[in-house]
Design a protein around this motif. Structure first.
Motif, PDB file in Angstrom:
ATOM      1  N   THR A   1       0.838  -1.194   0.000  1.00 17.12           N
ATOM      2  CA  THR A   1       0.000   0.000   0.000  1.00 17.12           C
ATOM      3  C   THR A   1       0.874   1.245   0.000  1.00 17.12           C
ATOM      4  OG1 THR A   1      -1.775  -1.135   1.176  1.00 17.12           O
ATOM      5  CG2 THR A   1      -1.790   1.267   1.221  1.00 17.12           C
ATOM      6  N   ARG A   2       0.609   2.118  -0.940  1.00 17.62           N
ATOM      7  CA  ARG A   2       1.339   3.390  -1.034  1.00 17.62           C
ATOM      8  C   ARG A   2       0.356   4.550  -0.843  1.00 17.62           C
ATOM      9  NH1 ARG A   2       5.796   1.900  -4.347  1.00 17.62           N
ATOM     10  NH2 ARG A   2       5.798  -0.388  -4.511  1.00 17.62           N
ATOM     11  N   THR A   3       0.855   5.657  -0.378  1.00 20.64           N
ATOM     12  CA  THR A   3       0.063   6.878  -0.364  1.00 20.64           C
ATOM     13  C   THR A   3       0.053   7.454  -1.781  1.00 20.64           C
ATOM     14  OG1 THR A   3       0.667   7.348   1.926  1.00 20.64           O
ATOM     15  CG2 THR A   3      -0.202   9.175   0.645  1.00 20.64           C
ATOM     16  N   ARG A   4      -1.103   7.940  -2.201  1.00 15.18           N
ATOM     17  CA  ARG A   4      -1.280   8.434  -3.564  1.00 15.18           C
ATOM     18  C   ARG A   4      -1.826   9.860  -3.533  1.00 15.18           C
ATOM     19  NH1 ARG A   4      -5.991   8.339  -6.732  1.00 15.18           N
ATOM     20  NH2 ARG A   4      -6.999   7.047  -5.129  1.00 15.18           N
ATOM     21  N   VAL A   5      -1.417  10.655  -4.496  1.00 12.12           N
ATOM     22  CA  VAL A   5      -2.006  11.981  -4.715  1.00 12.12           C
ATOM     23  C   VAL A   5      -2.507  11.998  -6.148  1.00 12.12           C
ATOM     24  CG1 VAL A   5      -1.639  14.471  -4.759  1.00 12.12           C
ATOM     25  CG2 VAL A   5      -0.441  13.062  -3.070  1.00 12.12           C
ATOM     26  N   SER A   6      -3.793  12.217  -6.334  1.00 12.54           N
ATOM     27  CA  SER A   6      -4.387  12.121  -7.660  1.00 12.54           C
ATOM     28  C   SER A   6      -3.824  13.185  -8.587  1.00 12.54           C
ATOM     29  CB  SER A   6      -5.909  12.248  -7.573  1.00 12.54           C
ATOM     30  OG  SER A   6      -6.270  13.574  -7.240  1.00 12.54           O
ATOM     31  N   SER A   7      -3.866  12.885  -9.872  1.00 12.35           N
ATOM     32  CA  SER A   7      -3.374  13.849 -10.855  1.00 12.35           C
ATOM     33  C   SER A   7      -4.185  15.140 -10.799  1.00 12.35           C
ATOM     34  CB  SER A   7      -3.433  13.244 -12.258  1.00 12.35           C
ATOM     35  OG  SER A   7      -4.752  12.830 -12.583  1.00 12.35           O
ATOM     36  N   GLN A   8      -5.495  15.017 -10.541  1.00  7.72           N
ATOM     37  CA  GLN A   8      -6.333  16.216 -10.465  1.00  7.72           C
ATOM     38  C   GLN A   8      -5.892  17.126  -9.332  1.00  7.72           C
ATOM     39  OE1 GLN A   8      -7.246  12.997 -10.538  1.00  7.72           O
ATOM     40  NE2 GLN A   8      -9.346  12.717 -11.246  1.00  7.72           N
ATOM     41  N   ALA A   9      -5.515  16.520  -8.204  1.00  8.63           N
ATOM     42  CA  ALA A   9      -5.133  17.310  -7.035  1.00  8.63           C
ATOM     43  C   ALA A   9      -3.854  18.096  -7.291  1.00  8.63           C
ATOM     44  CB  ALA A   9      -4.959  16.401  -5.818  1.00  8.63           C
ATOM     45  N   TRP A  10      -2.940  17.534  -8.084  1.00 10.85           N
ATOM     46  CA  TRP A  10      -1.705  18.258  -8.365  1.00 10.85           C
ATOM     47  C   TRP A  10      -1.852  19.161  -9.582  1.00 10.85           C
ATOM     48  CZ3 TRP A  10       2.035  15.487  -5.078  1.00 10.85           C
ATOM     49  CH2 TRP A  10       3.049  16.340  -4.634  1.00 10.85           C
ATOM     50  N   LYS A  11      -2.764  18.796 -10.497  1.00  9.52           N
ATOM     51  CA  LYS A  11      -2.942  19.601 -11.694  1.00  9.52           C
ATOM     52  C   LYS A  11      -3.626  20.939 -11.386  1.00  9.52           C
ATOM     53  CE  LYS A  11      -4.943  17.077 -14.806  1.00  9.52           C
ATOM     54  NZ  LYS A  11      -5.465  16.430 -16.042  1.00  9.52           N
ATOM     55  N   ARG A  12      -4.567  20.938 -10.455  1.00  8.55           N
ATOM     56  CA  ARG A  12      -5.311  22.175 -10.189  1.00  8.55           C
ATOM     57  C   ARG A  12      -4.404  23.314  -9.684  1.00  8.55           C
ATOM     58  NH1 ARG A  12     -10.384  24.244  -9.476  1.00  8.55           N
ATOM     59  NH2 ARG A  12     -10.691  25.690  -7.747  1.00  8.55           N
ATOM     60  N   PRO A  13      -3.586  23.087  -8.635  1.00  3.45           N
ATOM     61  CA  PRO A  13      -2.701  24.189  -8.225  1.00  3.45           C
ATOM     62  C   PRO A  13      -1.678  24.545  -9.297  1.00  3.45           C
ATOM     63  CG  PRO A  13      -2.168  22.176  -7.012  1.00  3.45           C
ATOM     64  CD  PRO A  13      -3.460  21.926  -7.728  1.00  3.45           C
ATOM     65  N   THR A  14      -1.271  23.542 -10.089  1.00 10.56           N
ATOM     66  CA  THR A  14      -0.344  23.832 -11.193  1.00 10.56           C
ATOM     67  C   THR A  14      -1.022  24.741 -12.204  1.00 10.56           C
ATOM     68  OG1 THR A  14       0.758  21.675 -10.923  1.00 10.56           O
ATOM     69  CG2 THR A  14       1.052  22.813 -13.020  1.00 10.56           C
ATOM     70  N   ARG A  15      -2.271  24.422 -12.553  1.00 13.81           N
ATOM     71  CA  ARG A  15      -3.000  25.242 -13.533  1.00 13.81           C
ATOM     72  C   ARG A  15      -3.171  26.669 -13.032  1.00 13.81           C
ATOM     73  NH1 ARG A  15      -8.447  26.446 -14.187  1.00 13.81           N
ATOM     74  NH2 ARG A  15      -9.159  24.829 -12.736  1.00 13.81           N
ATOM     75  N   HIS A  16      -3.554  26.821 -11.789  1.00 18.33           N
ATOM     76  CA  HIS A  16      -3.751  28.172 -11.251  1.00 18.33           C
ATOM     77  C   HIS A  16      -2.436  28.959 -11.262  1.00 18.33           C
ATOM     78  CE1 HIS A  16      -7.660  27.037  -8.913  1.00 18.33           C
ATOM     79  NE2 HIS A  16      -7.830  27.130 -10.213  1.00 18.33           N
TER      80      HIS A  16
ATOM     81  N   MET B   1       2.016  22.633  -5.111  1.00 18.72           N
ATOM     82  CA  MET B   1       1.685  21.741  -3.993  1.00 18.72           C
ATOM     83  C   MET B   1       0.176  21.758  -3.766  1.00 18.72           C
ATOM     84  SD  MET B   1       2.603  19.709  -1.516  1.00 18.72           S
ATOM     85  CE  MET B   1       4.367  19.981  -1.410  1.00 18.72           C
ATOM     86  N   PRO B   2      -0.487  20.590  -3.712  1.00 10.42           N
ATOM     87  CA  PRO B   2      -1.910  20.573  -3.354  1.00 10.42           C
ATOM     88  C   PRO B   2      -2.130  21.214  -1.986  1.00 10.42           C
ATOM     89  CG  PRO B   2      -1.226  18.455  -4.232  1.00 10.42           C
ATOM     90  CD  PRO B   2       0.024  19.249  -4.021  1.00 10.42           C
ATOM     91  N   GLY B   3      -3.323  21.771  -1.800  1.00 14.28           N
ATOM     92  CA  GLY B   3      -3.542  22.589  -0.612  1.00 14.28           C
ATOM     93  C   GLY B   3      -4.295  21.948   0.534  1.00 14.28           C
ATOM     94  N   ALA B   4      -4.711  20.678   0.413  1.00 13.55           N
ATOM     95  CA  ALA B   4      -5.501  20.077   1.497  1.00 13.55           C
ATOM     96  C   ALA B   4      -4.702  20.017   2.786  1.00 13.55           C
ATOM     97  CB  ALA B   4      -5.953  18.668   1.091  1.00 13.55           C
ATOM     98  N   LYS B   5      -5.347  20.387   3.877  1.00 13.71           N
ATOM     99  CA  LYS B   5      -4.758  20.347   5.223  1.00 13.71           C
ATOM    100  C   LYS B   5      -3.497  21.207   5.360  1.00 13.71           C
ATOM    101  CE  LYS B   5      -7.412  17.263   7.435  1.00 13.71           C
ATOM    102  NZ  LYS B   5      -8.063  17.518   8.734  1.00 13.71           N
ATOM    103  N   LYS B   6      -3.320  22.164   4.457  1.00 14.64           N
ATOM    104  CA  LYS B   6      -2.084  22.944   4.518  1.00 14.64           C
ATOM    105  C   LYS B   6      -1.998  23.802   5.778  1.00 14.64           C
ATOM    106  CE  LYS B   6      -3.803  26.867   1.777  1.00 14.64           C
ATOM    107  NZ  LYS B   6      -3.608  27.675   0.554  1.00 14.64           N
TER     108      LYS B   6
END
Length: 387
Positions: A47-62, A276-281
């Motif tokens: 089991t690995r921790t995963r970060v979805s492509s959407q979660a990293w793409k959104r802050p990148t896009r902004h 960087m995704p922003g959840a729990k930042k």
């Protein structure tokens, strides 16, 4: 400083820019599942921790939009946005403005349906100025809308379809990079030039629970000395492998201009490295930087190095980061041997240590230098991407 790897001439035309990143995240939860736990994936039997492509793409896009000065909006509220512009900025009565907002969709004469709350059934992705331009169309045809208001004609198209379609088909740099799915309007779909993989840890991970409380700031009685709120959060930590590729042929086609394609490619590479995704930042501040970034320019096909971590990395006394960097280099060595270098037109890397990583090309000193070198190799002296 060594010169980035450049195979002997003649070189094939570059088409893809692959970016590979190893990044260590501390105790954090930057992408949650529906229960609030860190997302996971089973890979290599662990089991690995995963970060979805959407979660990293959104802050990148902004971040890309801020860099290039062109915003785009994902929204179902275009009718409401048009109505708001007409009432607040142009003095229209609310009922007429609401009709105009709905007519923006009805007049497309397409399957772009409206829900009961005057939002579109499909999520639209449009340049930021699109709502204002649609309001301009309504302004030009205000007389027709006033005549239709309160009559059966309000249910029929009242605005010019072709003009609305033109705006819904419009695109800017953000849309050229990330693409758009809009099958309801002919010609509005845009094949994204960027592909982003789900990030995952190079090693096995487990969820770590954090019990926390919140104390009421108003004076408490002795009989009420406990916390005002109690809960448990779930987190993890580890070294993540991140990968994305830019299709230069698609990007140049989407923009119609090689110079713009170069600017967008540079903006994406820069912001994907830094985002960087922003959840729990607010409660974890997980603002680390990548440990290593490797950029390869290829003429044949994109090449992910995710298989380097199918066998989970084992921690040493120095942790997971250094063994992960070694595993990436080892697999890249095998990949280059198997594929050969004919399709590799440029290869370089930058990282936190001085250990040579020959399979990753030449070492440069910084991430900005890494991006600049890749763009120079890709777009050559002409400033244009070669198709």
């Amino acid at each position: 400083m060594t010169t980035p790897h450049t195979p002997a001439s003649p070189l094939p035309s570059p088409r893809y820019i692959d970016v590979h990143i190893l990044q260590t995240l501390p105790f954090s939860n930057v992408n949650r599942d529906d229960l609030g736990s860190p997302k996971t994936v089973t890979y290599g039997g662990t089991t690995r921790t995963r970060v979805s492509s959407q979660a990293w793409k959104r802050p990148t896009r902004h971040a890309v939009e801020a860099r290039i000065g062109q915003k785009a909006r994902r929204t179902r509220r275009i009718p409401l946005q048009v109505a708001k512009i007409l009432t607040e900025e142009r003095g229209w009565p609310e009922d007429l403005a609401e009709l105009a907002g709905m007519q923006v969709v009805k007049s497309t004469e397409s399957k772009l349906d409206l829900d009961d709350n005057a939002t579109t059934a499909s999520l639209l992705f449009l340049p930021d100025e699109a709502a204002g331009l649609l309001a301009d169309i309504a302004e030009k045809h205000r007389d027709a809308l006033e005549k239709a208001l309160g009559t059966k004609a309000a249910a029929k198209p009242q605005l010019p379809k072709d003009e609305i379609h033109e705006i819904l088909r419009s695109r800017n740099g953000s849309i050229a990079l990330f693409g758009r799915m809009l099958a309801e309007i002919p010609g509005a779909g845009v094949d994204g030039a960027v592909q982003v993989a789900h990030a995952f840890t190079t090693h096995a991970t487990s969820v770590q629970a954090d019990f926390f409380t919140a104390v009421d700031d108003i004076d408490q009685w002795a009989s009420d000395a406990g916390s005002a709120h109690m809960n448990t959060g779930e987190y993890s930590s580890g070294v993540f492998y991140r990968y994305a590729t830019v299709d230069l042929q698609d990007l140049t086609r989407n923009t119609g201009d090689p110079a713009t394609a170069r600017e967008l490619a540079g903006a994406f590479l820069t912001e994907f490295i830094q985002s960087m995704p922003g959840a729990k930042k607010n409660s974890t501040a997980p603002h680390s930087i990548p440990d290593l970034v490797h950029i390869a320019v290829r003429s044949d096909r994109p090449v992910s190095l995710a298989a380097a971590f199918e066998q989970p990395v084992q921690a040493t006394r120095s942790g997971w980061a250094e063994p992960s960097r070694a595993a990436l280099n080892d697999y890249a060595t095998k990949a280059r041997l198997l594929l050969g270098d004919a399709g590799l037109t440029h290869s370089a890397y930058a990282g936190v240590d001085d250990t040579p990583r020959q399979a990753l090309g030449a070492r440069v000193t910084s991430y900005p230098e890494l991006v600049t070198g890749a763009l120079a190799a890709t777009f050559a002296d002409t400033g244009s991407a070669q198709a």
